[in-house]
Design a protein around this motif. Sequence first.
Motif, PDB file in Angstrom:
ATOM      1  N   THR A 148       0.840  -1.199   0.000  1.00  0.00           N
ATOM      2  CA  THR A 148       0.000   0.000   0.000  1.00  0.00           C
ATOM      3  C   THR A 148       0.874   1.247   0.000  1.00  0.00           C
ATOM      4  O   THR A 148       0.649   2.179  -0.779  1.00  0.00           O
ATOM      5  CB  THR A 148      -0.949   0.010   1.215  1.00  0.00           C
ATOM      6  N   LEU A 149       1.889   1.256   0.858  1.00  0.00           N
ATOM      7  CA  LEU A 149       2.796   2.410   0.926  1.00  0.00           C
ATOM      8  C   LEU A 149       3.568   2.593  -0.377  1.00  0.00           C
ATOM      9  O   LEU A 149       3.621   3.701  -0.924  1.00  0.00           O
ATOM     10  CB  LEU A 149       3.766   2.255   2.094  1.00  0.00           C
ATOM     11  N   VAL A 150       4.167   1.531  -0.864  1.00  0.00           N
ATOM     12  CA  VAL A 150       4.970   1.635  -2.084  1.00  0.00           C
ATOM     13  C   VAL A 150       4.079   1.992  -3.272  1.00  0.00           C
ATOM     14  O   VAL A 150       4.433   2.862  -4.089  1.00  0.00           O
ATOM     15  CB  VAL A 150       5.752   0.338  -2.346  1.00  0.00           C
ATOM     16  N   GLY A 151       2.929   1.346  -3.388  1.00  0.00           N
ATOM     17  CA  GLY A 151       2.018   1.641  -4.495  1.00  0.00           C
ATOM     18  C   GLY A 151       1.594   3.094  -4.515  1.00  0.00           C
ATOM     19  O   GLY A 151       1.582   3.743  -5.572  1.00  0.00           O
ATOM     20  N   ASN A 152       1.258   3.622  -3.349  1.00  0.00           N
ATOM     21  CA  ASN A 152       0.870   5.031  -3.288  1.00  0.00           C
ATOM     22  C   ASN A 152       2.051   5.953  -3.534  1.00  0.00           C
ATOM     23  O   ASN A 152       1.896   7.010  -4.148  1.00  0.00           O
ATOM     24  CB  ASN A 152       0.177   5.337  -1.958  1.00  0.00           C
ATOM     25  N   ALA A 153       3.238   5.557  -3.096  1.00  0.00           N
ATOM     26  CA  ALA A 153       4.433   6.364  -3.375  1.00  0.00           C
ATOM     27  C   ALA A 153       4.706   6.411  -4.880  1.00  0.00           C
ATOM     28  O   ALA A 153       5.085   7.459  -5.410  1.00  0.00           O
ATOM     29  CB  ALA A 153       5.642   5.797  -2.630  1.00  0.00           C
ATOM     30  N   VAL A 154       4.483   5.310  -5.565  1.00  0.00           N
ATOM     31  CA  VAL A 154       4.659   5.298  -7.026  1.00  0.00           C
ATOM     32  C   VAL A 154       3.613   6.200  -7.668  1.00  0.00           C
ATOM     33  O   VAL A 154       3.926   7.005  -8.549  1.00  0.00           O
ATOM     34  CB  VAL A 154       4.570   3.855  -7.574  1.00  0.00           C
ATOM     35  N   LEU A 155       2.357   6.073  -7.227  1.00  0.00           N
ATOM     36  CA  LEU A 155       1.292   6.907  -7.799  1.00  0.00           C
ATOM     37  C   LEU A 155       1.532   8.398  -7.551  1.00  0.00           C
ATOM     38  O   LEU A 155       1.158   9.237  -8.370  1.00  0.00           O
ATOM     39  CB  LEU A 155      -0.066   6.485  -7.260  1.00  0.00           C
ATOM     40  N   LEU A 156       2.150   8.730  -6.410  1.00  0.00           N
ATOM     41  CA  LEU A 156       2.464  10.124  -6.083  1.00  0.00           C
ATOM     42  C   LEU A 156       3.790  10.577  -6.705  1.00  0.00           C
ATOM     43  O   LEU A 156       4.221  11.701  -6.489  1.00  0.00           O
ATOM     44  CB  LEU A 156       2.520  10.309  -4.566  1.00  0.00           C
ATOM     45  N   ARG A 157       4.425   9.675  -7.435  1.00  0.00           N
ATOM     46  CA  ARG A 157       5.690   9.931  -8.120  1.00  0.00           C
ATOM     47  C   ARG A 157       6.863  10.179  -7.170  1.00  0.00           C
ATOM     48  O   ARG A 157       7.860  10.799  -7.535  1.00  0.00           O
ATOM     49  CB  ARG A 157       5.555  11.055  -9.120  1.00  0.00           C
TER      50      ARG A 157
ATOM     51  N   THR B 173      -3.052  -1.083 -12.700  1.00  0.00           N
ATOM     52  CA  THR B 173      -2.630  -2.120 -11.761  1.00  0.00           C
ATOM     53  C   THR B 173      -2.188  -1.498 -10.443  1.00  0.00           C
ATOM     54  O   THR B 173      -2.542  -1.986  -9.365  1.00  0.00           O
ATOM     55  CB  THR B 173      -1.469  -2.937 -12.358  1.00  0.00           C
ATOM     56  N   MET B 174      -1.435  -0.422 -10.520  1.00  0.00           N
ATOM     57  CA  MET B 174      -0.952   0.236  -9.307  1.00  0.00           C
ATOM     58  C   MET B 174      -2.113   0.783  -8.489  1.00  0.00           C
ATOM     59  O   MET B 174      -2.121   0.658  -7.257  1.00  0.00           O
ATOM     60  CB  MET B 174       0.023   1.354  -9.675  1.00  0.00           C
ATOM     61  N   VAL B 175      -3.115   1.355  -9.129  1.00  0.00           N
ATOM     62  CA  VAL B 175      -4.304   1.852  -8.425  1.00  0.00           C
ATOM     63  C   VAL B 175      -5.012   0.692  -7.740  1.00  0.00           C
ATOM     64  O   VAL B 175      -5.414   0.791  -6.576  1.00  0.00           O
ATOM     65  CB  VAL B 175      -5.251   2.592  -9.405  1.00  0.00           C
ATOM     66  N   GLY B 176      -5.170  -0.419  -8.448  1.00  0.00           N
ATOM     67  CA  GLY B 176      -5.832  -1.588  -7.863  1.00  0.00           C
ATOM     68  C   GLY B 176      -5.133  -2.078  -6.614  1.00  0.00           C
ATOM     69  O   GLY B 176      -5.767  -2.368  -5.597  1.00  0.00           O
ATOM     70  N   HIS B 177      -3.824  -2.150  -6.686  1.00  0.00           N
ATOM     71  CA  HIS B 177      -3.078  -2.643  -5.528  1.00  0.00           C
ATOM     72  C   HIS B 177      -2.968  -1.600  -4.419  1.00  0.00           C
ATOM     73  O   HIS B 177      -3.103  -1.931  -3.243  1.00  0.00           O
ATOM     74  CB  HIS B 177      -1.705  -3.150  -5.963  1.00  0.00           C
ATOM     75  N   ALA B 178      -2.726  -0.356  -4.779  1.00  0.00           N
ATOM     76  CA  ALA B 178      -2.523   0.687  -3.764  1.00  0.00           C
ATOM     77  C   ALA B 178      -3.816   1.091  -3.062  1.00  0.00           C
ATOM     78  O   ALA B 178      -3.791   1.482  -1.897  1.00  0.00           O
ATOM     79  CB  ALA B 178      -1.884   1.922  -4.402  1.00  0.00           C
ATOM     80  N   TRP B 179      -4.944   0.994  -3.750  1.00  0.00           N
ATOM     81  CA  TRP B 179      -6.197   1.513  -3.201  1.00  0.00           C
ATOM     82  C   TRP B 179      -7.237   0.445  -2.874  1.00  0.00           C
ATOM     83  O   TRP B 179      -8.226   0.751  -2.208  1.00  0.00           O
ATOM     84  CB  TRP B 179      -6.814   2.529  -4.155  1.00  0.00           C
ATOM     85  N   ILE B 180      -7.055  -0.781  -3.394  1.00  0.00           N
ATOM     86  CA  ILE B 180      -8.071  -1.811  -3.133  1.00  0.00           C
ATOM     87  C   ILE B 180      -7.464  -3.032  -2.443  1.00  0.00           C
ATOM     88  O   ILE B 180      -7.723  -3.289  -1.272  1.00  0.00           O
ATOM     89  CB  ILE B 180      -8.785  -2.250  -4.439  1.00  0.00           C
ATOM     90  N   TRP B 181      -6.684  -3.822  -3.187  1.00  0.00           N
ATOM     91  CA  TRP B 181      -6.297  -5.152  -2.714  1.00  0.00           C
ATOM     92  C   TRP B 181      -5.326  -5.124  -1.546  1.00  0.00           C
ATOM     93  O   TRP B 181      -5.517  -5.859  -0.566  1.00  0.00           O
ATOM     94  CB  TRP B 181      -5.747  -5.975  -3.887  1.00  0.00           C
TER      95      TRP B 181
END
Length: 161
Positions: free
Chosen positions: A106-115, A127-135
């Motif tokens: 969750t942390l890494v996925g959101n860090a990637v999404l936030l650049r 895929t990143m949204v799915g993992h960072a925000w859902i799964w």
Amino acid sequence: MTEPAAGRRHRVPGWFSLAAVAGTLHTAITFYWALGGKALLWTMGESFIAKFSDVMWVLFPLAIAKGLGAFAPIWLVRRGWPLRRLSLFVCWTGSAVLIAWGGANTLVGNAVLLRAIHPSGGFDRSTMVGHAWIWDPLFLVWGLGLAVGMWVTRGDSAPVR
């Protein structure tokens, strides 16, 4: 510590229910995909879809394992933790894995999404949204619910009267 009388039930804290709800959501979507459903499949990414499109049935064993993981703790606590050391070890281990996996991703996925993190090979935003925000947040909630439930029932061996 003595074992409770056979057939006696223990109180189940809401934390175990929270964990079961998160686990059930994971279980339900996995069964749905195994049966050929397509909703939210985009959150798993093109490589997943390409790799498993003809063999989604292999998700059935995973769904069964998730379902057991979602409801076994409730069953165990209601029965006063049969095979106490083993069942607690399995639940604490499962909780630690869910928290570590869900929390880190969750942390890494959101860090990637936030650049804040820039993967060298780029990334699939869906895929990143799915993992960072859902799964992965669901894994985290599942693990935290299980951990807090076990923490608040530690030493509790008296059945509900």
